[in-house]
Design an enzyme around this catalytic site. Structure first.
Site, short mmCIF file in Angstrom:
data_model
loop_
_atom_site.label_atom_id
_atom_site.label_comp_id
_atom_site.label_asym_id
_atom_site.label_seq_id
_atom_site.Cartn_x
_atom_site.Cartn_y
_atom_site.Cartn_z
N GLY A 41 51.17 21.62 42.32
CA GLY A 41 51.63 22.07 43.63
C GLY A 41 52.56 23.27 43.56
O GLY A 41 52.48 24.19 44.38
N ARG A 48 56.72 20.83 32.33
CA ARG A 48 56.36 19.78 33.29
C ARG A 48 55.99 18.48 32.58
O ARG A 48 55.19 18.48 31.64
CB ARG A 48 55.16 20.25 34.14
CG ARG A 48 54.75 19.28 35.23
CD ARG A 48 55.73 19.29 36.38
NE ARG A 48 55.22 18.60 37.56
CZ ARG A 48 55.90 18.47 38.67
NH1 ARG A 48 57.12 18.96 38.77
NH2 ARG A 48 55.39 17.84 39.71
N TYR A 98 40.25 59.99 45.52
CA TYR A 98 38.83 60.00 45.17
C TYR A 98 38.06 59.41 46.34
O TYR A 98 38.00 58.18 46.51
CB TYR A 98 38.64 59.18 43.89
CG TYR A 98 37.26 59.16 43.30
CD1 TYR A 98 36.84 60.17 42.44
CD2 TYR A 98 36.38 58.12 43.57
CE1 TYR A 98 35.57 60.14 41.86
CE2 TYR A 98 35.11 58.08 43.00
CZ TYR A 98 34.72 59.09 42.14
OH TYR A 98 33.47 59.05 41.56
N SER A 136 28.48 50.55 46.74
CA SER A 136 27.75 50.53 45.47
C SER A 136 26.61 51.54 45.45
O SER A 136 26.35 52.18 44.43
CB SER A 136 27.20 49.13 45.19
OG SER A 136 28.26 48.21 45.05
N ASP A 140 30.72 47.04 42.03
CA ASP A 140 30.58 45.60 42.29
C ASP A 140 30.05 44.92 41.03
O ASP A 140 29.13 45.42 40.37
CB ASP A 140 29.61 45.38 43.45
CG ASP A 140 29.30 43.92 43.67
OD1 ASP A 140 30.08 43.26 44.37
OD2 ASP A 140 28.31 43.43 43.10
N THR A 191 35.52 44.17 42.64
CA THR A 191 34.69 44.97 43.54
C THR A 191 34.86 46.47 43.31
O THR A 191 33.88 47.21 43.28
CB THR A 191 35.03 44.64 45.01
OG1 THR A 191 35.00 43.23 45.20
CG2 THR A 191 34.05 45.31 45.95
N THR A 204 33.57 56.06 48.50
CA THR A 204 33.08 54.93 49.29
C THR A 204 33.18 55.21 50.79
O THR A 204 34.17 55.77 51.28
CB THR A 204 33.90 53.67 48.94
OG1 THR A 204 33.72 53.40 47.56
CG2 THR A 204 33.46 52.47 49.75
N GLU A 253 35.37 50.20 41.72
CA GLU A 253 34.73 50.88 40.58
C GLU A 253 33.45 50.19 40.14
O GLU A 253 33.10 50.18 38.97
CB GLU A 253 35.70 51.01 39.38
CG GLU A 253 37.03 51.65 39.70
CD GLU A 253 36.92 52.90 40.54
OE1 GLU A 253 35.94 53.64 40.40
OE2 GLU A 253 37.81 53.16 41.35
N GLY A 280 41.99 54.82 47.69
CA GLY A 280 43.42 54.57 47.51
C GLY A 280 44.22 55.87 47.58
O GLY A 280 43.82 56.88 47.03
#
Length: 560
Positions: free
Chosen positions: A297, A206, A31, A40, A322, A318, A34, A320, A73
């Site tokens: 830690g 812990r 897709y 945006s 902002d 961010t 951008t 799909e 992507g």
């Protein structure tokens, strides 16, 4: 989003041609929306698709460096095709941004086709994390594609070069966004519950401080400071799960309506998915980091599973949309709804509470005792009043500007807060609705009611300023709510481990030494340390070159 885009924006013929190829993986799609210069602001995209009537083709071009597609992507190394978004230019006229199916690579040897420059944008946050995704860059140099590869369900270009608007509303494009964003909300619940599972289990293992007469130290989970940070996140994981289920139903309902040419619920569905995508991803990203801190830690170790989960998850804030931009879209929807309150047009769906505007603007919270804050009607009315009053205040302030857009820009921070209040109300109301359903097992329902109250009262505590400044609750009532919240933590504590075990995650899926089901943390941490490549040798590389000369004082100092 390749397949949903073709489904939502392609004609019947285009769907019949391209979807089977995509489903069978005979082509691999991405897709490509951008760009390097715009994300945006989709209307600001610079890639062009110019119609050539002589050849019946579109010429797709990247006229500037900033028009390079950047981030899609699967584009960097894998995809053979893209739904590329470009400005439609016909006879010198710009008709806005539309989608085009463009082949990028040869299906024989995977080489880029003529005019295509494509590659990966490079390393991203974290070591592993999202770096397994080949986010790509793409440039077009006058690439020609057939006219029928423009997605033409909403707008068509004829052979003669006429631009024809179809009878399908342009809002249909929102259908793709609604689908993707509702899956992101479901993913938020999943990622948050993983982090909470790790932090809760480790908090029980812990022990630190509090040893009396040589006895065992106190479990970290028994400290009120730990509970006040951890248990609201546990409650949020359940809340997001339930609102995600509702969003899935909403998407199915909208899809069925669209097929019957009923577009009435689409704006509301778009606002809901946009707002909840923003709310849940921001909360989840912050919560994963908080869970890391809750593990002390050891939470910073890769073997805790939390650094990797954080790095993998945070892009969701961010991609799909902002998160701040999405909340401003919700705010526009809310301002439009408020402006129509006096017109007789009844608000529906998630804004139905606004139909009781007169009551909600004047009502006083009825909580007089601590336990009143456990009543769903008391809580719901407080959240409805807060959301409505914030929206109405924004609308009134917008009315003081002669230029509405100037007002919107000036008041954008207030509008974001109003949109957040509305979205939080949706999550609260869906949690309460879930509890009104038939839940098997009295104990299960009781625990969910406790979690619901924790979620609600924690939000009230966090946003106390909103509730007090809008007059929804008094300072005394806010104090009672905080008192109730403190007592609820003690009720969550005995079942905390069972509540995270209920997510049913395997150790393999969690990928965390700290969140092991059997609690055998310390031996496994020790074992994990020895797997580090640095421990393959006892004397490190560089000892003779760097460390030994220092130890033997054999370094020569410069004479200055």
């Amino acid at each position: 989003m390749f397949i949903p885009a073709i489904k939502g924006q392609g004609t019947e013929e285009q769907q019949q041609k391209w979807l089977p190829l995509a489903y069978k993986m005979q082509i691999i799609g991405c897709y490509a929306q951008t760009e390097l210069g715009h994300g945006s602001n989709v209307q600001g995209l610079e890639t062009t698709a110019t119609f050539d009537p002589q050849t019946d083709e579109f010429i797709v071009d990247s006229p500037t460096l900033t028009s390079s597609k950047w981030w899609p992507g699967g584009l960097g190394k894998v995809s053979t095709h893209a739904v590329a978004y470009a400005r439609l230019i016909v006879k010198g006229q710009d008709h806005g941004v539309h989608g085009f199916i463009v082949q990028l690579r040869s299906l024989d040897d995977h080489m880029p086709l003529p005019g295509i420059t494509v590659g990966d944008i490079g390393m991203k946050f974290g070591s592993g994390a999202y770096n397994s995704m080949d986010n790509g860059l793409l440039r077009f140099d006058h690439v020609r594609i057939p006219r029928d590869q423009m997605l033409m369900r909403v707008l068509q270009v004829t052979r003669e070069g006429k631009v024809v608007q179809s009878n399908v509303p342009r809002q249909l494009i929102y259908g793709t966004m609604v689908y993707v964003r509702q899956t992101i909300v479901a993913d938020a619940s999943c990622a948050l519950s993983r982090a909470v599972c790790i932090a809760t289990r480790y908090s029980a293992v812990r022990r630190q401080f509090g040893s009396q007469n040589g006895g065992p130290e106190t479990q970290v989970i028994d400290y009120k400071t730990q509970q006040s940070r951890l248990f609201p996140l546990l409650a949020s994981a359940y809340a997001f799960r339930f609102v995600g289920e509702w969003l899935k139903w909403l998407y199915t309902d909208v899809t069925q309506r669209l097929q019957a040419n009923d577009f009435s619920t689409l704006p509301e569905a778009h606002a809901c998915t946009a707002g909840l995508k923003s709310l849940t991803t921001s909360a989840t990203a912050d919560a994963i980091e908080e869970c890391r801190k809750l593990c002390g830690g050891h939470g910073y170790l890769s073997s805790s599973g939390l650094p990797e989960l954080f790095a993998v998850y945070i892009p969701a804030c961010t991609y799909e949309g902002d998160n701040t931009v999405l909340l401003l879209q919700v705010a526009r929807f809310l301002m439009k709804t408020v402006s129509q309150l006096g017109s007789g047009k009844q608000p529906v769906g998630s804004t139905a509470y606004m139909s009781r505007a007169e009551h909600l603007m004047q009502c006083r919270c009825s909580a007089q005792r601590v336990e009143d804050w456990l009543k769903p009607n008391v809580v719901l009315e407080a959240f409805e009043a807060r959301a409505l009053r914030m929206s109405v205040a924004c609308a009134q302030n917008l009315g003081k500007f002669s230029n509405p857009e100037e007002g919107f820009a000036e008041l954008s921070a207030d509008l974001v807060e109003a949109a957040t209040a509305h979205c939080q109300l949706i999550v609260v109301s869906k949690f309460i609705e879930k509890l009104q359903q038939d839940i098997p097992g009295k104990g299960v329902k009781q625990q969910l009611q406790t979690l619901c109250s924790v979620y609600v009262l924690h939000l009230l505590h966090k946003h106390q300023g909103d509730f007090l400044s809008t007059g929804c609750v008094t300072p005394k009532q806010a104090a009672l709510a905080n008192e109730q919240l403190r007592s609820l933590y003690s009720q969550v504590r005995p079942n905390a481990i069972a509540l995270v075990d209920a997510f049913n995650y395997t150790d393999h899926y969690l990928g965390s030494v700290l969140g092991r089901y059997d609690g055998n943390v310390y031996p496994k941490l020790y074992e994990e340390a020895w797997k580090d490549p640095l421990n393959d040798s006892v004397v490190p590389d560089g000892y003779h070159e760097y460390i030994r000369p220092v130890l033997k004082q054999q370094l020569r100092n410069a004479r200055l």
